[in-house]
Design a protein around this motif. Structure first.
Motif, PDB file in Angstrom:
ATOM      1  N   ILE A  82      -0.157  -5.295   6.062  1.00  0.00           N
ATOM      2  CA  ILE A  82      -1.372  -4.207   5.810  1.00  0.00           C
ATOM      3  C   ILE A  82      -2.045  -4.714   5.298  1.00  0.00           C
ATOM      4  O   ILE A  82      -2.070  -4.911   4.350  1.00  0.00           O
ATOM      5  CB  ILE A  82      -0.794  -2.643   4.971  1.00  0.00           C
ATOM      6  CG1 ILE A  82       0.657  -2.280   5.947  1.00  0.00           C
ATOM      7  CG2 ILE A  82      -1.920  -2.189   6.200  1.00  0.00           C
ATOM      8  CD1 ILE A  82       1.335  -0.925   5.208  1.00  0.00           C
ATOM      9  N   ARG A  87      -5.948   5.472   2.996  1.00  0.00           N
ATOM     10  CA  ARG A  87      -5.659   4.705   4.357  1.00  0.00           C
ATOM     11  C   ARG A  87      -7.215   4.014   5.092  1.00  0.00           C
ATOM     12  O   ARG A  87      -8.095   5.769   5.179  1.00  0.00           O
ATOM     13  CB  ARG A  87      -4.769   5.398   5.213  1.00  0.00           C
ATOM     14  CG  ARG A  87      -3.423   5.189   4.315  1.00  0.00           C
ATOM     15  CD  ARG A  87      -2.220   5.657   4.865  1.00  0.00           C
ATOM     16  NE  ARG A  87      -2.808   6.868   6.442  1.00  0.00           N
ATOM     17  CZ  ARG A  87      -2.084   7.355   7.017  1.00  0.00           C
ATOM     18  NH1 ARG A  87      -0.525   6.967   7.098  1.00  0.00           N
ATOM     19  NH2 ARG A  87      -1.419   8.913   7.124  1.00  0.00           N
ATOM     20  N   SER A 126      -1.049   2.853  10.232  1.00  0.00           N
ATOM     21  CA  SER A 126      -0.946   1.071   9.372  1.00  0.00           C
ATOM     22  C   SER A 126      -0.163   0.693  11.042  1.00  0.00           C
ATOM     23  O   SER A 126      -0.421  -0.553  11.308  1.00  0.00           O
ATOM     24  CB  SER A 126      -0.109   0.838   8.592  1.00  0.00           C
ATOM     25  OG  SER A 126       0.979   2.068   8.007  1.00  0.00           O
TER      26      SER A 126
END
Lengths: 470, 315
Positions: free
Chosen positions: A65, A444, A456
């Motif tokens: 990620i 995020r 993700s």
């Protein structure tokens, strides 16, 4: 679209007070130093192997990620309010779950239509009347928070089928401390590293009555699960066994794990597999991930499952709209953090409005997760909207819609330099004999310009989240 | 410890050791082929590697003949060969990945880095002037993993199972190498002390890092009998059968389990036989017959490890 709230900048060249130290660092540091830090972070993450698997991806099952080095910073006062709001919300959700599986007062009081609960496939009839230690259902909750135009916070959704992401919160922090020790030295950034300790303490506090020194395990579907890295990470951090279904077995009404020494009794299972797969005797008979006979032990209070079976009903998106009422009903308080205004497509007049305004709205499947099965109107093509319209018409009950919020942005490194990108926040709330949190969560970020999808699995990245002590 | 955890750690150790052993064999054969010494036809050496690993049939299905290139490709990089270095490293890394909550961060990082580099090498291929470097690299990565394990891991069951896997694999490898090489070298037995002999037996010793040890122990010419004695019975030679079984013996004692009585007995008996055995008796019985029985005995110990510690679901 309306004004967008920038987390770092008050005016184009003026950072907010709580960002002053970082903005100054960014301004005065040579670009090659910054590049080196970013490369260092990349390399370290690769070596640690904090990867997640992507469903349907062809090459390999693992991907990193992306991590962004610009932190998301939350000032002390804002966090105090968020924390109070989150604890309030989660205690209401726990009370709601206990209630619907026992006296169903909230349904009797007419606050929520009974058929919406009792007729929901996530309502687990098997759980009616089952008493759980401390009446706790969602031991671990991840509540997604977004911030709109004027900087006001909203709850976007509740994740109660154990949410993932906490390992990234912890790894991101470790990385930032390694890259920017001077920034940590010069300001009071509240620590998050004790999360695994809190989690373990919390899980031990809900062991079956009478068990001394309870044995806790983490139950994972295995290494091909998208969050396997996190399961292993948490087990290691807590110092408990990471088990799969075939490591456990039931004998004479108790759960044991198979060890090199023989059978060893298990008291609390932090499970990261869905209800359906827990026990082939009680739920899906084709499950190879589960433990035959587990549910029977659970019903008799001989083992604790975290989160509880049947918790899914409370984070179903059709139930989301009722959470403010749950807070009023069980806590006798007004919600501290508001919900995003939501249309229910099961109601004809709301369906009509949504169908007329699809290009402006976000439409979500009631039981979808991870950014799958949703439509983001403003960025969707005409064709995508047309296809989605057909899906909605086929099954309107299965959808809700929300306005496209102008999510706040945070400066983020992208190919062209530093540019604003939309972010959200997932703090983690732990319920045991009391409700605990660490200050922060997982931020995020949607890396594509203008994109609002931070998942993700859909190309989102993460940032460290700094809660300031003062 | 969870049985499945023990299982993964055991295979992590075994797989990395296997990668190293394969690299050692290929390396020595490669060096020998450069020397062009002796009476042995060139492909026989490469073919011997396949015999040692018991992979003749698999190889024949995929390649026209045991040329150097083909055998190296098959044994080093071929994904279709379950025991290739590529697959051994992958297995080691996958098993470690499954037990990231048990192995130390350093162990995991080293193995993961090994795997990432391995993948890269497989994509680019081994350059023709870099074959020895590649084998050196495999050995170094194996030394590194073993060293990190030794230097960072708590002396508990995890350590025990990794060592158990490592040394059972090594014992098996030493027995197989000796068996096959001995056969290949038999025609030159009459030529004891000749140059060919020096290089061939020297190569065998080098493949198990025993060349210097041989000199240090015997101070004399290389003879087949002494080579066999060194590789089978010498307790101080870290890749000898005796040393490996000593380690296996101490690990099955250290991994304390009420289920392990039979395993401990079998390993203890084997250890005693090696401790008090004499090379003349072994040669008298027939070295090949002896080594065949050793390989099947090691297999039996492997099975016992399996049923003792990694007990199946129905138990």
């Amino acid at each position: 679209m309306a004004q967008i709230y920038d987390e770092m900048l008050e005016l184009p060249s003026q950072p907010r007070t709580h960002y002053a130290a970082f903005a100054q660092w960014l301004d005065t540091t040579e670009s090659d130093v910054i590049e080196r830090k970013r490369a260092e972070a990349d390399l370290a993450f690769h070596r640690v192997g904090s990867t997640f698997a992507v469903y349907g991806a062809e090459e390999g099952q693992e991907r990193l990620i992306p991590f962004d080095i610009v932190p998301r910073i939350i000032p002390a006062a804002e966090w105090q309010r968020l924390e109070a709001g989150l604890k309030q919300r989660v205690s209401a959700l726990n009370a709601f779950l206990h209630d619907i599986y026992h006296d169903q007062e909230i349904l009797k009081a007419g606050k929520i239509p009974a058929e919406k609960v009792l007729g929901n496939k996530l309502f687990r009839r098997e759980m009616v009347g089952v008493d759980l230690p401390g009446h706790i259902y969602c031991h671990v909750a991840g509540v997604d928070i977004v911030r709109a135009e004027a900087g006001e916070y909203y709850v976007l959704e509740d994740n109660l089928r154990p949410p993932s992401g906490v390992s990234y919160m912890l790894e991101n922090r470790k990385m930032m401390m390694r890259l920017f020790p001077e920034l940590f030295a010069s300001q009071a950034i509240l620590p998050v590293d004790h999360y695994p300790d809190l989690l373990l303490e919390n899980l031990r506090s809900v062991a079956p009555a009478g068990v001394v020194d309870p044995c806790v395990v983490v139950l994972t579907p295995g290494q091909f699960n998208s969050a396997y890295f996190e399961h292993a990470f948490l087990a290691q951090q807590m110092g408990v066994e990471l088990v799969q279904g075939n490591d456990l077995f039931v004998r004479e009404g108790r759960v044991y794990m198979r060890t090199t020494q023989g059978a060893h009794r298990v008291d609390v299972i932090y499970r990261r597999i869905d209800d359906d797969f827990l026990d082939p005797l009680a739920f899906r008979p084709d499950s190879v991930l589960g433990v035959p006979g587990l549910f029977e032990c659970y019903r008799h209070g001989r083992v604790t499952l975290a989160n509880a079976v049947g918790t899914g009903i409370a984070d179903d998106k059709s139930m989301y709209i009722h959470v403010p009422d749950m807070i009023r009903f069980y806590c006798g308080e007004e919600p501290i953090i508001a919900n995003v205004p939501t249309w229910q497509l099961r109601k004809p007049e709301e369906l009509r409005y949504v169908m007329d305004h699809l290009p402006e709205l976000v439409v979500k499947e009631v039981q979808g997760s991870g950014g799958y099965g949703m439509l983001v109107g403003p960025t969707a093509s005409k064709e995508e909207i047309r296809l989605f319209r057909d899906k909605i018409i086929a099954d309107p009950d299965n959808y809700i819609a929300q306005p496209t919020l102008a999510l706040s942005t945070c400066p983020t490194f992208v190919e062209s330099g530093v540019a604003p990108r939309h972010i959200d926040l997932r703090p983690f709330v732990l319920s045991g004999t009391q409700i605990n949190m660490v200050p922060g969560g997982l931020t995020r970020v949607a890396l594509k310009e203008g994109s609002l999808v931070v998942n993700s699995s859909q190309g989102g990245g993460t940032k460290d989240t700094w809660v300031l002590g003062y | 410890m969870l049985s499945s955890t023990a299982d993964h750690l055991y295979w992590m150790g075994r797989s990395m050791e296997r990668a190293e052993n394969t690299a050692r064999m290929l390396d020595v054969t490669y060096r020998m082929s450069l020397l062009k010494q002796g009476t042995i036809e060139p492909n026989q050496e490469w073919s011997a590697i396949l015999s040692i690993s018991g992979l003749h049939r698999e190889f024949a299905e995929l390649y026209p003949g045991p040329s150097a290139d083909n055998v190296v490709r098959f044994m080093a990089l071929d994904e279709r060969n379950p025991s290739s270095i590529f697959n051994s490293i992958r297995n080691a890394r996958e098993n470690a990945r499954a037990e990231r909550d048990t192995v130390t961060v350093e162990m995991w990082e080293a193995l993961n880095a090994t795997w990432l580099d391995m993948k890269k090498t497989r994509e680019t291929g081994i350059p023709s002037d870099g074959i020895s470097n590649f084998f050196e690299w495999v050995k170094e990565r194996s030394h590194l993993s073993r060293g990190i394990t030794y230097g960072t891991l708590l002396r508990g069951d995890a350590f025990g199972f990794i060592r158990l896997g490592t040394f059972l694999e090594r014992a098996d490898n030493t027995a197989r190498i000796l068996d096959v090489k001995y056969h290949v070298l038999l025609p030159s037995l009459g030529d004891v002390g000749g140059a060919a002999d020096y290089y061939q037996w020297g190569a065998l010793l080098r493949s198990v890092s025993a060349f210097q040890s041989y000199r240090a122990v015997y101070h004399d010419l290389i003879t087949p009998k002494r080579v066999a004695e060194l590789l089978l019975l010498c307790a101080d030679m870290p890749r000898s059968l005796r040393a490996c079984i000593d380690e296996v013996h101490s690990q099955v004692q250290a991994i304390n389990s009420p289920r392990a009585a039979e395993l401990q007995r079998c390993v203890g008996l084997f250890e005693a036989e090696l401790r008090y055995g004499r090379i003349d008796d072994i040669i008298g019985l027939g070295l090949h017959e002896y080594l065949t029985s050793v390989v099947s005995r090691l297999h039996g110990i492997g099975e016992l490890v399996n049923s003792t510690y990694f007990w199946p679901a129905e138990d």
